[in-house]
Scaffold this motif. Structure first.
Motif, mmCIF file in Angstrom:
data_model
loop_
_atom_site.group_PDB
_atom_site.id
_atom_site.type_symbol
_atom_site.label_atom_id
_atom_site.label_comp_id
_atom_site.label_asym_id
_atom_site.label_seq_id
_atom_site.Cartn_x
_atom_site.Cartn_y
_atom_site.Cartn_z
ATOM 1 N N UNK A 60 78.900 55.418 38.795
ATOM 2 C CA UNK A 60 79.972 55.722 39.761
ATOM 3 C C UNK A 60 79.398 56.219 41.098
ATOM 4 N N UNK A 61 78.598 55.359 41.701
ATOM 5 C CA UNK A 61 77.893 55.738 42.923
ATOM 6 C C UNK A 61 78.764 55.661 44.174
ATOM 7 N N UNK A 62 79.952 55.094 44.047
ATOM 8 C CA UNK A 62 80.810 54.964 45.223
ATOM 9 C C UNK A 62 81.243 56.344 45.745
ATOM 10 N N UNK A 63 81.417 56.443 47.047
ATOM 11 C CA UNK A 63 81.780 57.723 47.670
ATOM 12 C C UNK A 63 83.198 58.140 47.269
ATOM 13 N N UNK A 64 83.402 59.441 47.142
ATOM 14 C CA UNK A 64 84.744 59.962 46.874
ATOM 15 C C UNK A 64 85.601 59.852 48.138
ATOM 16 N N UNK A 65 86.872 59.538 47.932
ATOM 17 C CA UNK A 65 87.804 59.448 49.062
ATOM 18 C C UNK A 65 88.555 60.748 49.290
ATOM 19 N N UNK A 66 88.608 61.614 48.256
ATOM 20 C CA UNK A 66 89.299 62.889 48.387
ATOM 21 C C UNK A 66 90.659 62.931 47.736
ATOM 22 N N UNK A 67 91.151 61.785 47.263
ATOM 23 C CA UNK A 67 92.475 61.743 46.643
ATOM 24 C C UNK A 67 92.392 61.323 45.168
ATOM 25 N N UNK A 68 91.206 61.475 44.564
ATOM 26 C CA UNK A 68 91.032 61.044 43.190
ATOM 27 C C UNK A 68 91.747 61.989 42.209
ATOM 28 N N UNK A 69 92.127 61.450 41.064
ATOM 29 C CA UNK A 69 92.617 62.283 39.977
ATOM 30 C C UNK A 69 92.084 61.730 38.666
ATOM 31 N N UNK A 70 92.045 62.580 37.642
ATOM 32 C CA UNK A 70 91.423 62.228 36.369
ATOM 33 C C UNK A 70 92.467 61.730 35.386
ATOM 34 N N UNK A 71 92.199 60.561 34.784
ATOM 35 C CA UNK A 71 93.097 59.990 33.776
ATOM 36 C C UNK A 71 92.334 59.737 32.476
ATOM 37 N N UNK A 72 91.191 60.373 32.323
ATOM 38 C CA UNK A 72 90.381 60.178 31.120
ATOM 39 C C UNK A 72 91.095 60.755 29.902
ATOM 40 N N UNK A 73 90.796 60.204 28.737
ATOM 41 C CA UNK A 73 91.289 60.796 27.499
ATOM 42 C C UNK A 73 90.363 61.950 27.160
ATOM 43 N N UNK A 74 90.728 63.114 27.642
ATOM 44 C CA UNK A 74 89.841 64.275 27.601
ATOM 45 C C UNK A 74 90.606 65.521 27.204
ATOM 46 N N UNK A 75 89.985 66.347 26.371
ATOM 47 C CA UNK A 75 90.495 67.681 26.050
ATOM 48 C C UNK A 75 89.665 68.676 26.855
ATOM 49 N N UNK A 76 90.293 69.278 27.851
ATOM 50 C CA UNK A 76 89.582 70.115 28.819
ATOM 51 C C UNK A 76 89.978 71.576 28.674
#
Length: 209
Positions: A60-76
């Motif tokens: 995931x080397x692409x630059x962040x845009x600042x409006x990203x959000x996480x949709x991973x199947x994750x228990x955080x």
């Protein structure tokens, strides 16, 4: 017995690549080989981080845009530091940041389960006197179990209080493990995010966790 008493270890096939540690701006992914047959006698086995058993790649080397959000199947689990070193103003910053952070995660995405969030609160550290004369450390607080109800999580975070104790971060990891065992999903990635000033107590115990 004329056979050799020594035996080298036998390694499993490569595991699947782990999820990337970052969604953008460069993270890393790893894979490894487990030992399926241990050494015997003076046999040899590659170390865990040797090239024969461990590989790491950028992703995931692409630059962040600042409006990203996480949709991973994750228990955080968010582990929040409310220790005395932060002072009241510092803890106000921590909990505001944590509450805002939950808005960057999605509990569901196109109808599918995504992120569950739970919260452990530490920094309530003090020594508890035991009946046998010894002492133990106050456990961290299970502020909220894993849930898809992020609004309730945000309310719990914003209503939480500065604890003023020492930084019992090791106990925070223990509480996070408990929360994950009680509400975690077997097919979801488990993660603990610590939000702290970094001045933890009991360095060895914390490192062991």
């Amino acid at each position: 017995n004329t056979g050799s008493c020594d035996r080298d270890c036998k390694l499993d096939d490569w595991s699947a690549w782990s999820p990337c540690t970052m969604a953008c701006s460069g993270g890393f992914t790893v894979r490894f080989k487990k030992v399926v047959v241990p050494i015997r006698g003076q046999g040899k086995c590659p170390k865990k981080r040797s090239p024969e058993r461990f590989e790491k790649e950028r992703c995931n080397k692409q630059a962040c845009a600042g409006d990203e959000f996480c949709i991973a199947k994750q228990d955080l689990i968010l582990a929040l530091d409310a220790s005395g070193s932060l002072k009241q103003k510092g803890y106000d910053v921590v909990k505001q940041f944590a509450a805002n952070l939950t808005r960057r995660y999605k509990p569901k995405y196109f109808g599918a389960e995504a992120v569950k969030v739970g919260v452990a609160l530490f920094g309530n550290g003090h020594l508890i006197q035991l009946k046998n004369g010894g002492t133990t450390i106050e456990p961290a607080i299970n502020l909220h179990g894993l849930t898809f109800d992020f609004e309730t999580v945000r309310t719990k975070i914003t209503e939480s209080k500065w604890q003023r104790g020492f930084t019992n971060m090791a106990q925070a990891f223990t509480t996070a493990d408990t929360i994950l065992s009680q509400g975690g999903r077997s097919d979801a990635q488990s993660a603990v995010m610590v939000i702290s000033d970094g001045k933890f107590s009991f360095k060895y115990q914390t490192a062991e966790k």
